[in-house]
Scaffold this motif. Structure first.
Motif, PDB file in Angstrom:
ATOM      1  N   ALA A 144       3.535   1.000  -0.823  1.00 28.73           N
ATOM      2  CA  ALA A 144       3.274   0.395   0.488  1.00 28.73           C
ATOM      3  C   ALA A 144       3.225  -1.123   0.384  1.00 28.73           C
ATOM      4  O   ALA A 144       3.789  -1.834   1.232  1.00 28.73           O
ATOM      5  CB  ALA A 144       1.964   0.938   1.052  1.00 28.73           C
ATOM      6  N   TYR A 145       2.568  -1.646  -0.655  1.00 27.82           N
ATOM      7  CA  TYR A 145       2.470  -3.098  -0.812  1.00 27.82           C
ATOM      8  C   TYR A 145       3.846  -3.722  -1.015  1.00 27.82           C
ATOM      9  O   TYR A 145       4.140  -4.792  -0.473  1.00 27.82           O
ATOM     10  CB  TYR A 145       1.557  -3.446  -1.989  1.00 27.82           C
ATOM     11  N   ARG A 146       4.685  -3.073  -1.809  1.00 31.76           N
ATOM     12  CA  ARG A 146       6.033  -3.608  -2.027  1.00 31.76           C
ATOM     13  C   ARG A 146       6.783  -3.746  -0.705  1.00 31.76           C
ATOM     14  O   ARG A 146       7.434  -4.765  -0.443  1.00 31.76           O
ATOM     15  CB  ARG A 146       6.819  -2.694  -2.967  1.00 31.76           C
ATOM     16  N   GLN A 147       6.693  -2.716   0.120  1.00 33.43           N
ATOM     17  CA  GLN A 147       7.440  -2.727   1.379  1.00 33.43           C
ATOM     18  C   GLN A 147       6.851  -3.711   2.383  1.00 33.43           C
ATOM     19  O   GLN A 147       7.593  -4.405   3.094  1.00 33.43           O
ATOM     20  CB  GLN A 147       7.470  -1.312   1.962  1.00 33.43           C
ATOM     21  N   ILE A 148       5.527  -3.795   2.442  1.00 31.99           N
ATOM     22  CA  ILE A 148       4.906  -4.724   3.393  1.00 31.99           C
ATOM     23  C   ILE A 148       5.181  -6.167   2.984  1.00 31.99           C
ATOM     24  O   ILE A 148       5.514  -7.012   3.826  1.00 31.99           O
ATOM     25  CB  ILE A 148       3.393  -4.453   3.495  1.00 31.99           C
TER      26      ILE A 148
END
Length: 218
Positions: A144-148
């Motif tokens: 999730a952090y990578r995508q955000i």
């Protein structure tokens, strides 16, 4: 003679009783851990609070480690289920980060033992438990952090920060006020973190992280 419908009804009742007892054991364990500073919950205390015979822990979970893993799995299902939906939302990266920061603080407020239990299961459960915990919590949060962050970079609202470092910074900050609950009377002058303090802390973290992630305009 017992009819098929009566047999089916009895099976349904037994399943309901099993689920009620299982849930009572999990809830009792969560309550004990919420009050403790360590991952310590005796079988006798779990039995007393749940109203379920301690022998049922072995029946439902295998042993206390199995009970703790089941509690962690329940927490993961509740807390991680919204991450994919959050990433897929048609909103800005900053809005997603706002929702996530508030959500993770709420999670630790509701279950202050959560991060301690994650570490305990990794350290005490062996390689298999460590892998399960990573799959439940760390892997989905990192994804999730990578995508955000990637979205924020595209939108020009975030620097290209390492998602792993963001994970450590955010999880550590969100958890610490609950992990260090013993210090709250000294630092905040109250007996414990209440809803108002929790919300103020979430707002502070949101502002710190969003401002810190924004590109330098100079």
């Amino acid at each position: 003679m017992t009819t098929a419908s009566e047999i089916a009804r009895e099976g349904t009742l037994r399943a309901a009783r099993r689920e009620t007892a299982r849930t009572a054991l999990l809830n009792a364990t969560a309550g004990i851990l919420s009050e403790a500073t360590q991952i310590e919950a005796s079988l006798s205390e779990i039995s007393r609070r749940s109203g379920v015979n301690s022998a049922m822990i072995k029946y439902y979970f295998g042993d206390k480690q199995g009970l703790l893993m089941a509690l962690l799995e329940r927490e993961a299902e509740r807390e991680m289920s919204g991450l994919d939906a959050l990433v897929a939302m048609d909103v800005s990266a900053e809005r997603k980060m706002t929702i996530h920061v508030e959500g993770i603080v709420n999670a630790y407020y509701r279950s202050p033992y959560l991060n301690r239990l994650v570490h305990y299961m990794v350290e005490a459960g062996g390689p298999e438990a460590s892998a399960r915990v990573s799959d439940m919590f760390i892997t989905p949060m990192m994804a999730a952090y990578r995508q955000i962050v990637a979205q924020g970079v595209r939108e020009g609202t975030m620097v290209d920060v390492d998602p792993a470092l963001l994970y450590y910074a955010l999880v550590g900050a969100a958890d610490h006020i609950f992990f260090a609950a013993y210090s709250v009377p000294t630092t905040l002058g109250v007996a414990k973190v209440d809803v108002g303090i929790k919300q103020a802390y979430a707002t502070l973290l949101r502002d710190l992280f969003l401002r810190g992630l924004r590109p330098d305009k100079d």
